[in-house]
Scaffold this motif. Sequence first.
Motif, PDB file in Angstrom:
ATOM      1  N   GLU A 111       0.828  -1.193   0.000  1.00 59.45           N
ATOM      2  CA  GLU A 111       0.000   0.000   0.000  1.00 59.45           C
ATOM      3  C   GLU A 111       0.867   1.249   0.000  1.00 59.45           C
ATOM      4  O   GLU A 111       1.862   1.318   0.703  1.00 59.45           O
ATOM      5  CB  GLU A 111      -0.891  -0.001   1.240  1.00 59.45           C
ATOM      6  N   THR A 112       0.489   2.211  -0.810  1.00 56.48           N
ATOM      7  CA  THR A 112       1.123   3.523  -0.838  1.00 56.48           C
ATOM      8  C   THR A 112       0.015   4.553  -0.660  1.00 56.48           C
ATOM      9  O   THR A 112      -1.036   4.437  -1.280  1.00 56.48           O
ATOM     10  CB  THR A 112       1.852   3.771  -2.173  1.00 56.48           C
ATOM     11  N   LYS A 113       0.245   5.545   0.201  1.00 49.21           N
ATOM     12  CA  LYS A 113      -0.781   6.562   0.467  1.00 49.21           C
ATOM     13  C   LYS A 113      -0.357   7.909  -0.112  1.00 49.21           C
ATOM     14  O   LYS A 113       0.807   8.299  -0.013  1.00 49.21           O
ATOM     15  CB  LYS A 113      -1.018   6.721   1.967  1.00 49.21           C
ATOM     16  N   TYR A 114      -1.342   8.591  -0.666  1.00 45.29           N
ATOM     17  CA  TYR A 114      -1.165   9.940  -1.198  1.00 45.29           C
ATOM     18  C   TYR A 114      -2.313  10.779  -0.662  1.00 45.29           C
ATOM     19  O   TYR A 114      -3.406  10.261  -0.413  1.00 45.29           O
ATOM     20  CB  TYR A 114      -1.228   9.933  -2.727  1.00 45.29           C
ATOM     21  N   GLU A 115      -2.096  12.097  -0.501  1.00 42.24           N
ATOM     22  CA  GLU A 115      -3.209  12.968  -0.132  1.00 42.24           C
ATOM     23  C   GLU A 115      -2.937  14.386  -0.582  1.00 42.24           C
ATOM     24  O   GLU A 115      -1.791  14.789  -0.761  1.00 42.24           O
ATOM     25  CB  GLU A 115      -3.516  12.920   1.363  1.00 42.24           C
ATOM     26  N   GLY A 116      -4.022  15.100  -0.771  1.00 41.92           N
ATOM     27  CA  GLY A 116      -3.911  16.491  -1.162  1.00 41.92           C
ATOM     28  C   GLY A 116      -5.188  17.011  -1.787  1.00 41.92           C
ATOM     29  O   GLY A 116      -6.218  16.335  -1.806  1.00 41.92           O
ATOM     30  N   LEU A 117      -5.110  18.229  -2.299  1.00 44.29           N
ATOM     31  CA  LEU A 117      -6.255  18.883  -2.917  1.00 44.29           C
ATOM     32  C   LEU A 117      -6.424  18.419  -4.360  1.00 44.29           C
ATOM     33  O   LEU A 117      -5.451  18.327  -5.102  1.00 44.29           O
ATOM     34  CB  LEU A 117      -6.077  20.398  -2.891  1.00 44.29           C
ATOM     35  N   THR A 118      -7.642  18.108  -4.720  1.00 43.01           N
ATOM     36  CA  THR A 118      -7.995  17.778  -6.098  1.00 43.01           C
ATOM     37  C   THR A 118      -9.259  18.559  -6.448  1.00 43.01           C
ATOM     38  O   THR A 118      -9.785  19.305  -5.630  1.00 43.01           O
ATOM     39  CB  THR A 118      -8.238  16.261  -6.286  1.00 43.01           C
ATOM     40  N   ASN A 119      -9.754  18.357  -7.655  1.00 45.01           N
ATOM     41  CA  ASN A 119     -10.929  19.102  -8.092  1.00 45.01           C
ATOM     42  C   ASN A 119     -11.765  18.247  -9.031  1.00 45.01           C
ATOM     43  O   ASN A 119     -11.291  17.256  -9.563  1.00 45.01           O
ATOM     44  CB  ASN A 119     -10.508  20.397  -8.790  1.00 45.01           C
ATOM     45  N   THR A 120     -13.001  18.658  -9.226  1.00 39.70           N
ATOM     46  CA  THR A 120     -13.887  18.025 -10.203  1.00 39.70           C
ATOM     47  C   THR A 120     -14.641  19.122 -10.930  1.00 39.70           C
ATOM     48  O   THR A 120     -15.111  20.075 -10.314  1.00 39.70           O
ATOM     49  CB  THR A 120     -14.902  17.080  -9.528  1.00 39.70           C
ATOM     50  N   THR A 173      -1.766  17.071  -8.643  1.00 36.06           N
ATOM     51  CA  THR A 173      -0.993  15.855  -8.419  1.00 36.06           C
ATOM     52  C   THR A 173      -0.907  15.681  -6.917  1.00 36.06           C
ATOM     53  O   THR A 173      -0.875  16.656  -6.169  1.00 36.06           O
ATOM     54  CB  THR A 173       0.430  15.937  -9.015  1.00 36.06           C
ATOM     55  N   LEU A 174      -0.899  14.432  -6.468  1.00 33.88           N
ATOM     56  CA  LEU A 174      -0.927  14.162  -5.035  1.00 33.88           C
ATOM     57  C   LEU A 174       0.438  13.725  -4.545  1.00 33.88           C
ATOM     58  O   LEU A 174       1.058  12.834  -5.133  1.00 33.88           O
ATOM     59  CB  LEU A 174      -1.946  13.059  -4.735  1.00 33.88           C
ATOM     60  N   PRO A 175       0.935  14.307  -3.443  1.00 27.21           N
ATOM     61  CA  PRO A 175       2.220  13.889  -2.877  1.00 27.21           C
ATOM     62  C   PRO A 175       2.070  12.620  -2.043  1.00 27.21           C
ATOM     63  O   PRO A 175       1.028  12.356  -1.460  1.00 27.21           O
ATOM     64  CB  PRO A 175       2.629  15.082  -2.000  1.00 27.21           C
ATOM     65  N   VAL A 176       3.160  11.839  -1.994  1.00 25.35           N
ATOM     66  CA  VAL A 176       3.175  10.582  -1.242  1.00 25.35           C
ATOM     67  C   VAL A 176       3.229  10.871   0.259  1.00 25.35           C
ATOM     68  O   VAL A 176       3.797  11.867   0.707  1.00 25.35           O
ATOM     69  CB  VAL A 176       4.373   9.701  -1.684  1.00 25.35           C
ATOM     70  N   LEU A 177       2.602   9.983   1.046  1.00 23.21           N
ATOM     71  CA  LEU A 177       2.704  10.009   2.504  1.00 23.21           C
ATOM     72  C   LEU A 177       3.517   8.790   2.900  1.00 23.21           C
ATOM     73  O   LEU A 177       3.088   7.669   2.665  1.00 23.21           O
ATOM     74  CB  LEU A 177       1.328   9.895   3.159  1.00 23.21           C
ATOM     75  N   GLY A 178       4.659   8.972   3.484  1.00 20.85           N
ATOM     76  CA  GLY A 178       5.471   7.825   3.903  1.00 20.85           C
ATOM     77  C   GLY A 178       6.231   7.210   2.740  1.00 20.85           C
ATOM     78  O   GLY A 178       6.479   7.845   1.725  1.00 20.85           O
ATOM     79  N   PRO A 179       6.591   5.931   2.861  1.00 21.15           N
ATOM     80  CA  PRO A 179       7.407   5.280   1.826  1.00 21.15           C
ATOM     81  C   PRO A 179       6.617   5.071   0.538  1.00 21.15           C
ATOM     82  O   PRO A 179       5.398   4.910   0.555  1.00 21.15           O
ATOM     83  CB  PRO A 179       7.772   3.935   2.460  1.00 21.15           C
ATOM     84  N   HIS A 180       7.342   5.103  -0.566  1.00 24.50           N
ATOM     85  CA  HIS A 180       6.684   4.822  -1.843  1.00 24.50           C
ATOM     86  C   HIS A 180       7.505   3.782  -2.595  1.00 24.50           C
ATOM     87  O   HIS A 180       8.682   3.563  -2.320  1.00 24.50           O
ATOM     88  CB  HIS A 180       6.473   6.094  -2.672  1.00 24.50           C
ATOM     89  N   ALA A 181       6.856   3.133  -3.528  1.00 18.12           N
ATOM     90  CA  ALA A 181       7.462   2.019  -4.255  1.00 18.12           C
ATOM     91  C   ALA A 181       8.577   2.503  -5.178  1.00 18.12           C
ATOM     92  O   ALA A 181       8.511   3.600  -5.725  1.00 18.12           O
ATOM     93  CB  ALA A 181       6.393   1.306  -5.069  1.00 18.12           C
ATOM     94  N   ALA A 182       9.580   1.651  -5.349  1.00 17.66           N
ATOM     95  CA  ALA A 182      10.623   1.929  -6.337  1.00 17.66           C
ATOM     96  C   ALA A 182       9.958   2.032  -7.701  1.00 17.66           C
ATOM     97  O   ALA A 182       9.076   1.251  -8.044  1.00 17.66           O
ATOM     98  CB  ALA A 182      11.659   0.814  -6.329  1.00 17.66           C
ATOM     99  N   GLY A 183      10.357   3.007  -8.478  1.00 16.17           N
ATOM    100  CA  GLY A 183       9.764   3.188  -9.796  1.00 16.17           C
ATOM    101  C   GLY A 183       8.595   4.142  -9.807  1.00 16.17           C
ATOM    102  O   GLY A 183       8.011   4.389 -10.849  1.00 16.17           O
ATOM    103  N   THR A 184       8.229   4.669  -8.643  1.00 13.47           N
ATOM    104  CA  THR A 184       7.182   5.691  -8.607  1.00 13.47           C
ATOM    105  C   THR A 184       7.799   6.996  -8.144  1.00 13.47           C
ATOM    106  O   THR A 184       8.771   7.013  -7.394  1.00 13.47           O
ATOM    107  CB  THR A 184       6.033   5.321  -7.641  1.00 13.47           C
ATOM    108  N   GLY A 185       7.232   8.085  -8.599  1.00 12.20           N
ATOM    109  CA  GLY A 185       7.723   9.384  -8.181  1.00 12.20           C
ATOM    110  C   GLY A 185       7.168   9.784  -6.829  1.00 12.20           C
ATOM    111  O   GLY A 185       6.447   9.029  -6.185  1.00 12.20           O
ATOM    112  N   GLU A 186       7.529  10.976  -6.406  1.00  9.94           N
ATOM    113  CA  GLU A 186       7.025  11.521  -5.139  1.00  9.94           C
ATOM    114  C   GLU A 186       5.569  11.949  -5.255  1.00  9.94           C
ATOM    115  O   GLU A 186       4.937  12.253  -4.259  1.00  9.94           O
ATOM    116  CB  GLU A 186       7.873  12.730  -4.717  1.00  9.94           C
TER     117      GLU A 186
END
Length: 181
Positions: A42-51, A74-87
């Motif tokens: 599991e990788t968590k991201y959070e932030g402001l988005t829109n519709t 774009t949503l920033p990562v919370l904690g560790p993220h997988a190799a091959g994924t950006g921040e």
Amino acid sequence: MKYSLALSLLCVSHIGEAALFHLRAREHFETVQVKNLGGLRETKYEGLTNTINYWYEQPFHFSIGLAASPLLATLPVLGPHAAGTGERIRLLHLGAESKWFPWPEWVSLFTRAGIFSSTLATRDVLGTFRGQSFLLGIGYEWNWDGIGIAPEFDWRSGQLDSGVNFLSRGPAIGLHFYSSL
């Protein structure tokens, strides 16, 4: 000139209770849990988005039409993220939504439902994943001098390529300018 006139005519607000086409927007604060991405459970991201919605609407009764989310965020990562994924990731949804006020005579409580084609862009080596998602929401809208203020809470679940799936949730708010259009 003729295109802006056509767009203006399509975005004209209601007179009385007439149903017409409208552009609507809402802002979300989302927490997204992505599972099975790049070897991490599991990788968590959070932030402001829109519709942005373009739909046929009878204010405080129902709305149905097209939806796009998020167009810019774009949503920033919370904690560790997988190799091959950006921040950061971008999670784009294009589809259809409906908003319904089940008891318009008594209370301005509404429900929202949607079905989408979704794309998750990792912004790095892992690339892009595509699939579908579903949205459910509940909220309340106040009409304050012709301005609709609509806080809500949404849940979205999606299944993407390669067994990647996600769950997002969070509050949102829409402002609808009924009196000025």
